[in-house]
Motif scaffolding. Structure first.
Motif, PDB file in Angstrom:
ATOM      1  N   PHE A  25     -12.447   6.752 -13.709  1.00  0.00           N
ATOM      2  CA  PHE A  25     -12.213   6.792 -12.268  1.00  0.00           C
ATOM      3  C   PHE A  25     -11.742   8.184 -11.871  1.00  0.00           C
ATOM      4  CE2 PHE A  25     -11.079   2.457 -13.702  1.00  0.00           C
ATOM      5  CZ  PHE A  25     -12.093   1.749 -13.051  1.00  0.00           C
ATOM      6  N   GLY A  26     -12.140   8.642 -10.704  1.00  0.00           N
ATOM      7  CA  GLY A  26     -11.746   9.957 -10.234  1.00  0.00           C
ATOM      8  C   GLY A  26     -10.301  10.038  -9.797  1.00  0.00           C
ATOM      9  N   ASP A  27      -9.774   8.946  -9.265  1.00  0.00           N
ATOM     10  CA  ASP A  27      -8.403   8.923  -8.779  1.00  0.00           C
ATOM     11  C   ASP A  27      -7.443   8.787  -9.958  1.00  0.00           C
ATOM     12  OD1 ASP A  27      -6.285   8.520  -6.711  1.00  0.00           O
ATOM     13  OD2 ASP A  27      -6.139   6.587  -7.733  1.00  0.00           O
ATOM     14  N   PRO A  28      -6.491   9.709 -10.128  1.00  0.00           N
ATOM     15  CA  PRO A  28      -5.594   9.665 -11.288  1.00  0.00           C
ATOM     16  C   PRO A  28      -4.794   8.367 -11.390  1.00  0.00           C
ATOM     17  CG  PRO A  28      -5.490  11.819 -10.244  1.00  0.00           C
ATOM     18  CD  PRO A  28      -6.296  10.940  -9.332  1.00  0.00           C
ATOM     19  N   ALA A  29      -4.329   7.849 -10.262  1.00  0.00           N
ATOM     20  CA  ALA A  29      -3.541   6.620 -10.306  1.00  0.00           C
ATOM     21  C   ALA A  29      -4.392   5.451 -10.795  1.00  0.00           C
ATOM     22  CB  ALA A  29      -2.961   6.316  -8.923  1.00  0.00           C
ATOM     23  N   ARG A  30      -5.628   5.404 -10.333  1.00  0.00           N
ATOM     24  CA  ARG A  30      -6.514   4.319 -10.771  1.00  0.00           C
ATOM     25  C   ARG A  30      -6.892   4.493 -12.243  1.00  0.00           C
ATOM     26  NH1 ARG A  30     -12.411   2.757  -8.220  1.00  0.00           N
ATOM     27  NH2 ARG A  30     -12.468   0.589  -8.942  1.00  0.00           N
ATOM     28  N   ARG A  32      -5.038   5.902 -14.547  1.00  0.00           N
ATOM     29  CA  ARG A  32      -3.872   5.490 -15.329  1.00  0.00           C
ATOM     30  C   ARG A  32      -3.767   3.965 -15.376  1.00  0.00           C
ATOM     31  NH1 ARG A  32       0.805   7.095 -17.622  1.00  0.00           N
ATOM     32  NH2 ARG A  32       2.589   5.672 -17.438  1.00  0.00           N
ATOM     33  N   ALA A  33      -4.030   3.314 -14.243  1.00  0.00           N
ATOM     34  CA  ALA A  33      -3.972   1.855 -14.215  1.00  0.00           C
ATOM     35  C   ALA A  33      -5.007   1.247 -15.167  1.00  0.00           C
ATOM     36  CB  ALA A  33      -4.193   1.344 -12.792  1.00  0.00           C
ATOM     37  N   GLY A  34      -6.186   1.876 -15.245  1.00  0.00           N
ATOM     38  CA  GLY A  34      -7.208   1.384 -16.165  1.00  0.00           C
ATOM     39  C   GLY A  34      -6.790   1.523 -17.612  1.00  0.00           C
ATOM     40  N   LEU A  35      -6.204   2.660 -17.952  1.00  0.00           N
ATOM     41  CA  LEU A  35      -5.715   2.848 -19.318  1.00  0.00           C
ATOM     42  C   LEU A  35      -4.589   1.871 -19.639  1.00  0.00           C
ATOM     43  CD1 LEU A  35      -5.665   6.757 -19.510  1.00  0.00           C
ATOM     44  CD2 LEU A  35      -7.235   5.221 -20.712  1.00  0.00           C
ATOM     45  N   ALA A  36      -3.679   1.686 -18.698  1.00  0.00           N
ATOM     46  CA  ALA A  36      -2.565   0.769 -18.923  1.00  0.00           C
ATOM     47  C   ALA A  36      -3.063  -0.658 -19.124  1.00  0.00           C
ATOM     48  CB  ALA A  36      -1.588   0.841 -17.753  1.00  0.00           C
ATOM     49  N   ALA A  37      -4.071  -1.061 -18.337  1.00  0.00           N
ATOM     50  CA  ALA A  37      -4.619  -2.416 -18.467  1.00  0.00           C
ATOM     51  C   ALA A  37      -5.336  -2.594 -19.801  1.00  0.00           C
ATOM     52  CB  ALA A  37      -5.568  -2.702 -17.309  1.00  0.00           C
ATOM     53  N   THR A  38      -6.009  -1.545 -20.249  1.00  0.00           N
ATOM     54  CA  THR A  38      -6.678  -1.607 -21.553  1.00  0.00           C
ATOM     55  C   THR A  38      -5.653  -1.777 -22.661  1.00  0.00           C
ATOM     56  OG1 THR A  38      -8.492  -0.199 -20.758  1.00  0.00           O
ATOM     57  CG2 THR A  38      -8.181  -0.353 -23.147  1.00  0.00           C
ATOM     58  N   ARG A  39      -4.578  -0.992 -22.590  1.00  0.00           N
ATOM     59  CA  ARG A  39      -3.538  -1.077 -23.615  1.00  0.00           C
ATOM     60  C   ARG A  39      -2.879  -2.452 -23.614  1.00  0.00           C
ATOM     61  NH1 ARG A  39       1.373   3.235 -24.840  1.00  0.00           N
ATOM     62  NH2 ARG A  39       2.388   1.964 -26.432  1.00  0.00           N
ATOM     63  N   TYR A  76     -13.683  10.585 -14.248  1.00  0.00           N
ATOM     64  CA  TYR A  76     -12.477  11.412 -14.178  1.00  0.00           C
ATOM     65  C   TYR A  76     -12.823  12.889 -14.376  1.00  0.00           C
ATOM     66  CZ  TYR A  76      -7.702  12.984 -14.853  1.00  0.00           C
ATOM     67  OH  TYR A  76      -6.503  13.629 -14.704  1.00  0.00           O
ATOM     68  N   PRO A  77     -12.530  13.763 -13.392  1.00  0.00           N
ATOM     69  CA  PRO A  77     -12.879  15.179 -13.484  1.00  0.00           C
ATOM     70  C   PRO A  77     -11.816  15.983 -14.233  1.00  0.00           C
ATOM     71  CG  PRO A  77     -11.972  14.739 -11.321  1.00  0.00           C
ATOM     72  CD  PRO A  77     -11.974  13.425 -12.063  1.00  0.00           C
ATOM     73  N   ILE A  78     -11.824  15.903 -15.526  1.00  0.00           N
ATOM     74  CA  ILE A  78     -10.732  16.441 -16.340  1.00  0.00           C
ATOM     75  C   ILE A  78     -10.597  17.960 -16.225  1.00  0.00           C
ATOM     76  CG2 ILE A  78     -12.120  16.732 -18.447  1.00  0.00           C
ATOM     77  CD1 ILE A  78      -9.647  15.629 -19.992  1.00  0.00           C
ATOM     78  N   VAL A  79     -11.678  18.656 -15.929  1.00  0.00           N
ATOM     79  CA  VAL A  79     -11.614  20.113 -15.822  1.00  0.00           C
ATOM     80  C   VAL A  79     -10.922  20.535 -14.531  1.00  0.00           C
ATOM     81  CG1 VAL A  79     -12.990  22.228 -15.645  1.00  0.00           C
ATOM     82  CG2 VAL A  79     -13.641  20.446 -17.281  1.00  0.00           C
ATOM     83  N   ASP A  80     -11.132  19.798 -13.453  1.00  0.00           N
ATOM     84  CA  ASP A  80     -10.653  20.231 -12.138  1.00  0.00           C
ATOM     85  C   ASP A  80      -9.358  19.583 -11.689  1.00  0.00           C
ATOM     86  OD1 ASP A  80     -12.780  22.137 -11.093  1.00  0.00           O
ATOM     87  OD2 ASP A  80     -13.988  20.459 -11.786  1.00  0.00           O
ATOM     88  N   HIS A  81      -8.958  18.484 -12.304  1.00  0.00           N
ATOM     89  CA  HIS A  81      -7.601  18.003 -12.029  1.00  0.00           C
ATOM     90  C   HIS A  81      -6.616  18.943 -12.721  1.00  0.00           C
ATOM     91  CE1 HIS A  81      -7.974  14.481  -9.667  1.00  0.00           C
ATOM     92  NE2 HIS A  81      -8.564  13.723 -10.578  1.00  0.00           N
ATOM     93  N   PRO A  82      -5.501  19.281 -12.084  1.00  0.00           N
ATOM     94  CA  PRO A  82      -4.499  20.109 -12.754  1.00  0.00           C
ATOM     95  C   PRO A  82      -4.050  19.476 -14.065  1.00  0.00           C
ATOM     96  CG  PRO A  82      -4.015  19.910 -10.414  1.00  0.00           C
ATOM     97  CD  PRO A  82      -5.126  18.943 -10.695  1.00  0.00           C
ATOM     98  N   LEU A  83      -3.747  20.315 -15.026  1.00  0.00           N
ATOM     99  CA  LEU A  83      -3.337  19.829 -16.333  1.00  0.00           C
ATOM    100  C   LEU A  83      -2.153  18.872 -16.222  1.00  0.00           C
ATOM    101  CD1 LEU A  83      -3.504  19.880 -19.412  1.00  0.00           C
ATOM    102  CD2 LEU A  83      -2.149  21.988 -19.379  1.00  0.00           C
ATOM    103  N   ALA A  84      -1.219  19.175 -15.339  1.00  0.00           N
ATOM    104  CA  ALA A  84      -0.042  18.312 -15.175  1.00  0.00           C
ATOM    105  C   ALA A  84      -0.451  16.917 -14.707  1.00  0.00           C
ATOM    106  CB  ALA A  84       0.937  18.937 -14.188  1.00  0.00           C
ATOM    107  N   VAL A  85      -1.509  16.832 -13.897  1.00  0.00           N
ATOM    108  CA  VAL A  85      -1.985  15.536 -13.415  1.00  0.00           C
ATOM    109  C   VAL A  85      -2.540  14.716 -14.578  1.00  0.00           C
ATOM    110  CG1 VAL A  85      -3.731  14.393 -11.992  1.00  0.00           C
ATOM    111  CG2 VAL A  85      -2.405  16.312 -11.061  1.00  0.00           C
ATOM    112  N   THR A  86      -3.380  15.342 -15.410  1.00  0.00           N
ATOM    113  CA  THR A  86      -3.958  14.616 -16.539  1.00  0.00           C
ATOM    114  C   THR A  86      -2.875  14.179 -17.520  1.00  0.00           C
ATOM    115  OG1 THR A  86      -6.040  15.816 -16.314  1.00  0.00           O
ATOM    116  CG2 THR A  86      -5.615  14.754 -18.432  1.00  0.00           C
TER     117      THR A  86
END
Length: 419
Positions: A25-30, A32-39, A76-86
């Motif tokens: 997902f492009g939205d960082p919050a979404r 993160r929610a996807g990763l959390a749900a997978t875990r 998820y645009p990992i190159v263009d999101h700031p490193l702190a966001v990822t």
């Protein structure tokens, strides 16, 4: 053993199939929610950051334009999101008990690899052939150079105590209508390419095809070749749930996913990439991804772990002939891979990439097996039988929709019986 490969190895020792979504997902919050749900899904799973289509092809201006316009991206645009966001997306989730892999599709992945390393990740997938021919018009030689550089970047992590992992996408070429021997050969060759460049933890992919017996034979061949050609390497096999036209009914889609899980266990695969009941219609939700993980895990757990001995129809012999022919081309495997494509020694049916020779063809026979109808310049004389090929667009479409129709028809019949 540590890292992504170590997590999968530990699951295999415990008799569990690792399941993995294709979520992005492009939205960082979404995300993160996807990763959390997978875990939190209650199954042995690894996380996924699947990248967006702009990042895959290096169109970073388009990513930033989408940011400015508030448009949703399809990954998820990992190159263009700031490193702190990822890092905030991963914080508290990524760890030894929950590795995360970056999946992308780029023939030129240097910026992607640099970004994932900076974010604390060390597992990704692709390859100089498998991420070039299906997805781009980038010359194969350029893709080889880019993947050489990217693989070496990952290999350098070993000096820091990390264990980088690369998964070849070679077993998934064009999703369908590619006979298993070529899938096995490309998967093995890309894994050897990674190993020679210093990455000693790899996975070899194979995509579920149209006949379970043929898939079992292909998985056995892949394991035999890996044992022979990847000494002193941590390797495992990953199966992709069918990547062609997916069943449109929920029952048909769930049944095909469950069969992929059972096939993985029977064939000795250690990891499965799942698909959801929404695949034929839209991008799946987080909840649908989690449901798919649970369906696959339950089917795998119910499947006896005793490996079957499949019929030998020549897949291992064909794959070995292709691998040996390519390895003999050049001491530099990257140069050999590029030369193999341009000379037709590796030739993917129905692939329109300019470098692909385009002299091979295949079809689904009456028993549901993928068979060569033309072998072009592949080194398979005397090893592969050929027959009549589909000569109309209608016949080709029938072959492409074979599993979709098979599983949807079965699901509809079950519904009729229940009602």
């Amino acid at each position: 053993m540590t890292g992504f490969g170590g997590f999968v190895a530990a699951a295999a020792r415990a008799g569990e199939l690792v399941v993995q979504p294709r979520m992005g997902f492009g939205d960082p919050a979404r995300m993160r929610a996807g990763l959390a749900a997978t875990r939190a899904a209650g199954v042995r799973a690894v996380g996924t950051l699947t990248l967006d289509s702009f990042t895959r092809v290096g169109e970073h201006d388009s990513v930033r334009a989408a940011f400015a316009e508030g448009k949703q991206l399809n990954g998820y645009p990992i190159v263009d999101h700031p490193l702190a966001v990822t890092r905030s997306v991963l914080d508290g989730l990524l760890g030894p008990d929950f590795p995360v892999q970056v999946r992308h599709g780029s023939p030129r992945p240097q910026r992607i690899v640099a970004a994932l390393i900076a974010a604390g990740l060390d597992a990704t997938e692709g390859g100089p052939i498998s991420y070039c021919l299906p997805y781009s018009r980038v010359p194969v030689e350029e893709s080889v150079r880019a993947w050489t550089e990217s693989t070496r970047m990952l290999a350098e992590l070993r000096s820091t105590g990390r264990r980088p992992h690369l998964e070849t996408f070679g077993g998934c070429m064009m999703a369908q209508l590619c006979p298993p021997a070529l899938l096995v050969a490309i998967s093995l060759l890309e894994a050897v390419f990674f190993r020679r460049l210093g990455v000693d933890s790899v996975s070899l992919s194979y995509a579920q095809q149209t006949h379970p017996g043929q898939d079992a034979e292909a998985l056995r061949a892949l394991r035999e070749l890996a044992a022979r050609f990847l000494p002193d390497t941590d390797w495992h096999v990953v199966v992709y749930t069918f990547m062609g036209s997916f069943p449109r009914t929920p029952g048909g889609a769930a049944a095909l996913l469950a069969e992929a899980a059972r096939m993985s266990v029977r064939g000795g695969a250690e990891r499965l990439i799942v698909k959801t009941v929404a695949e034929a219609h839209r991008i799946p939700t987080v909840e649908e991804n989690v449901d798919a993980l649970r369906i696959a895990a339950a089917a795998a757990a119910a499947q006896p772990s005793t490996r079957t001995t499949p019929e030998d129809t020549g897949i291992a012999a064909q794959a070995t002939a292709i691998v040996e022919a390519v390895l003999e081309l050049d001491a530099d495997l990257g140069a050999g891979l590029a030369r193999a494509v341009t000379t037709g020694l590796l030739d993917v049916p129905y692939c329109l990439h300019p470098d692909n020779a385009g002299r091979t063809r295949a079809t689904v026979d009456g028993a549901g097996r993928l068979q060569w109808t033309r072998i072009g310049g592949l080194p398979l004389r005397g090893l592969a039988e050929t027959g009549g090929e589909p000569n109309t667009s209608g016949q080709l479409l029938q072959a492409l929709s074979y599993l979709e129709r098979k599983f949807d028809d079965a699901a509809l019949e079950r519904e009729c019986v229940l009602t």
